[in-house]
Motif scaffolding. Structure first.
Motif, PDB file in Angstrom:
ATOM      1  N   TRP A  50     -18.619  48.986  34.853  1.00  0.00           N
ATOM      2  CA  TRP A  50     -20.058  49.255  34.879  1.00  0.00           C
ATOM      3  C   TRP A  50     -20.775  48.440  33.795  1.00  0.00           C
ATOM      4  O   TRP A  50     -21.811  47.824  34.056  1.00  0.00           O
ATOM      5  CB  TRP A  50     -20.258  50.758  34.688  1.00  0.00           C
ATOM      6  CG  TRP A  50     -21.653  51.251  34.695  1.00  0.00           C
ATOM      7  CD1 TRP A  50     -22.504  51.345  35.755  1.00  0.00           C
ATOM      8  CD2 TRP A  50     -22.372  51.763  33.566  1.00  0.00           C
ATOM      9  NE1 TRP A  50     -23.704  51.892  35.357  1.00  0.00           N
ATOM     10  CE2 TRP A  50     -23.648  52.158  34.013  1.00  0.00           C
ATOM     11  CE3 TRP A  50     -22.055  51.934  32.223  1.00  0.00           C
ATOM     12  CZ2 TRP A  50     -24.609  52.698  33.175  1.00  0.00           C
ATOM     13  CZ3 TRP A  50     -23.006  52.482  31.380  1.00  0.00           C
ATOM     14  CH2 TRP A  50     -24.262  52.851  31.851  1.00  0.00           C
ATOM     15  N   LYS A  53     -20.871  44.730  34.679  1.00  0.00           N
ATOM     16  CA  LYS A  53     -21.887  44.513  35.707  1.00  0.00           C
ATOM     17  C   LYS A  53     -23.287  44.436  35.082  1.00  0.00           C
ATOM     18  O   LYS A  53     -24.091  43.571  35.435  1.00  0.00           O
ATOM     19  CB  LYS A  53     -21.846  45.670  36.701  1.00  0.00           C
ATOM     20  CG  LYS A  53     -21.648  45.272  38.110  1.00  0.00           C
ATOM     21  CD  LYS A  53     -21.534  46.489  38.979  1.00  0.00           C
ATOM     22  CE  LYS A  53     -22.411  46.357  40.175  1.00  0.00           C
ATOM     23  NZ  LYS A  53     -22.235  47.389  41.159  1.00  0.00           N
ATOM     24  N   ASP A 105     -23.951  34.076  42.429  1.00  0.00           N
ATOM     25  CA  ASP A 105     -22.913  34.883  43.069  1.00  0.00           C
ATOM     26  C   ASP A 105     -21.543  34.229  42.968  1.00  0.00           C
ATOM     27  O   ASP A 105     -20.539  34.897  42.726  1.00  0.00           O
ATOM     28  CB  ASP A 105     -23.264  35.144  44.541  1.00  0.00           C
ATOM     29  CG  ASP A 105     -24.400  36.137  44.706  1.00  0.00           C
ATOM     30  OD1 ASP A 105     -24.628  36.938  43.769  1.00  0.00           O
ATOM     31  OD2 ASP A 105     -25.052  36.119  45.760  1.00  0.00           O
ATOM     32  N   GLU A 125     -16.305  45.293  45.208  1.00  0.00           N
ATOM     33  CA  GLU A 125     -16.879  46.598  44.861  1.00  0.00           C
ATOM     34  C   GLU A 125     -17.853  46.476  43.698  1.00  0.00           C
ATOM     35  O   GLU A 125     -18.923  47.079  43.713  1.00  0.00           O
ATOM     36  CB  GLU A 125     -15.763  47.583  44.522  1.00  0.00           C
ATOM     37  CG  GLU A 125     -14.950  48.000  45.730  1.00  0.00           C
ATOM     38  CD  GLU A 125     -13.710  48.821  45.367  1.00  0.00           C
ATOM     39  OE1 GLU A 125     -13.544  49.182  44.179  1.00  0.00           O
ATOM     40  OE2 GLU A 125     -12.909  49.088  46.273  1.00  0.00           O
ATOM     41  N   MET A 126     -17.477  45.693  42.679  1.00  0.00           N
ATOM     42  CA  MET A 126     -18.360  45.520  41.521  1.00  0.00           C
ATOM     43  C   MET A 126     -19.678  44.865  41.913  1.00  0.00           C
ATOM     44  O   MET A 126     -20.733  45.216  41.398  1.00  0.00           O
ATOM     45  CB  MET A 126     -17.684  44.679  40.447  1.00  0.00           C
ATOM     46  CG  MET A 126     -16.589  45.393  39.705  1.00  0.00           C
ATOM     47  SD  MET A 126     -15.813  44.327  38.502  1.00  0.00           S
ATOM     48  CE  MET A 126     -17.097  44.235  37.264  1.00  0.00           C
ATOM     49  N   ASP A 128     -20.913  44.937  44.866  1.00  0.00           N
ATOM     50  CA  ASP A 128     -21.494  45.717  45.950  1.00  0.00           C
ATOM     51  C   ASP A 128     -21.763  44.848  47.181  1.00  0.00           C
ATOM     52  O   ASP A 128     -22.862  44.859  47.754  1.00  0.00           O
ATOM     53  CB  ASP A 128     -22.780  46.417  45.475  1.00  0.00           C
ATOM     54  CG  ASP A 128     -23.173  47.557  46.396  1.00  0.00           C
ATOM     55  OD1 ASP A 128     -22.293  48.118  47.066  1.00  0.00           O
ATOM     56  OD2 ASP A 128     -24.385  47.863  46.456  1.00  0.00           O
ATOM     57  N   ILE A 129     -20.730  44.073  47.558  1.00  0.00           N
ATOM     58  CA  ILE A 129     -20.810  43.227  48.749  1.00  0.00           C
ATOM     59  C   ILE A 129     -19.560  43.473  49.596  1.00  0.00           C
ATOM     60  O   ILE A 129     -18.544  43.940  49.088  1.00  0.00           O
ATOM     61  CB  ILE A 129     -20.916  41.718  48.384  1.00  0.00           C
ATOM     62  CG1 ILE A 129     -19.719  41.263  47.531  1.00  0.00           C
ATOM     63  CG2 ILE A 129     -22.239  41.420  47.700  1.00  0.00           C
ATOM     64  CD1 ILE A 129     -19.701  39.780  47.222  1.00  0.00           C
ATOM     65  N   CYS A 134     -17.212  38.473  49.807  1.00  0.00           N
ATOM     66  CA  CYS A 134     -16.634  38.147  48.503  1.00  0.00           C
ATOM     67  C   CYS A 134     -15.604  37.026  48.637  1.00  0.00           C
ATOM     68  O   CYS A 134     -15.590  36.080  47.852  1.00  0.00           O
ATOM     69  CB  CYS A 134     -16.005  39.394  47.886  1.00  0.00           C
ATOM     70  SG  CYS A 134     -15.426  39.162  46.195  1.00  0.00           S
TER      71      CYS A 134
END
Length: 157
Positions: A50, A53, A105, A125-126, A128-129, A134
Motif C-alpha cells: 500500500w 503504491k 505504467d 493487483e497493486m 489494479d489492472i 499487466c
C-alpha cells in the motif's frame, strides 16, 4: 511502522525522480498521504505494498508537475564528462535512462516486477489492472528495453 519501510520508499522514489531532493519530497508526501488515508487500508498485511503504491503515485504526480522542465541530471553530466568519446557510459546510467523513457505504467510494472521482485499477479493487483493487461505492459516494456539495448549495441559496432 512507516519507518520500517522508509528505505524501500526512498529507493522507489529515487528510481522515479533520479535525484535525492525529489526522492525525499516524494517520501515526505507519501508519509502525509498515508497518514491521511490509513483508515482506508483494508488489509494490514499489505501495508508495505500500500505504501509503495502511494509512493509511486506521489512520484508520478511530481514528475507530471515538472514535465516541462528538461534538465540534464547531474549524474549523467558527470559520467559523460568522465567518459571519453570511445568509452561507454556506465550500464546503470544507461539502464536508468531507458527505464525513464518508458511510459508510467510500463515503468511501474518493470520496477515492481524486477526491482521489488513481485510476481506478475501481485503487480497486477497493486496496479489494479487485469493480469493480461499487466503481462502486456511487462512484455511491451521489455521489448522496448531490448530494442534500446540492441540499438546502442549496433551504434557501437
Amino acid at each position: 511502522m512507516f519507518q520500517h519501510y522508509e528505505a524501500d520508499l526512498y529507493r522507489t522514489a529515487y528510481a522515479y525522480a533520479g535525484n535525492p531532493e525529489d526522492a525525499l519530497d516524494i517520501v515526505q508526501e507519501t508519509a502525509y498521504r498515508s497518514f491521511k488515508a490509513i483508515g482506508g487500508l483494508k488489509e494490514p498485511n499489505y501495508f508495505k505494498t500500500w505504501l509503495i503504491k502511494i509512493a509511486m503515485s506521489c512520484a508520478v504526480d511530481l514528475l507530471r508537475k515538472r514535465k516541462q522542465e528538461a534538465v540534464l541530471r547531474p549524474e549523467y553530466a558527470e559520467a559523460m564528462a568522465v567518459a571519453g568519446e570511445d568509452e561507454d557510459l556506465p550500464l546503470s546510467l544507461s539502464l536508468q535512462a531507458w527505464i525513464e523513457a518508458l511510459n508510467a505504467d510500463e515503468k511501474h510494472v518493470i520496477l515492481l516486477r524486477f526491482y521489488y521482485d513481485y510476481t506478475i499477479r501481485e503487480v497486477a493487483e497493486m496496479m489494479d489492472i487485469p493480469l493480461g493487461t499487466c503481462k502486456s505492459l511487462l512484455y511491451r516494456a521489455l521489448r522496448k528495453l531490448r530494442k534500446r539495448a540492441e540499438d546502442e549495441e549496433d551504434a557501437y559496432a
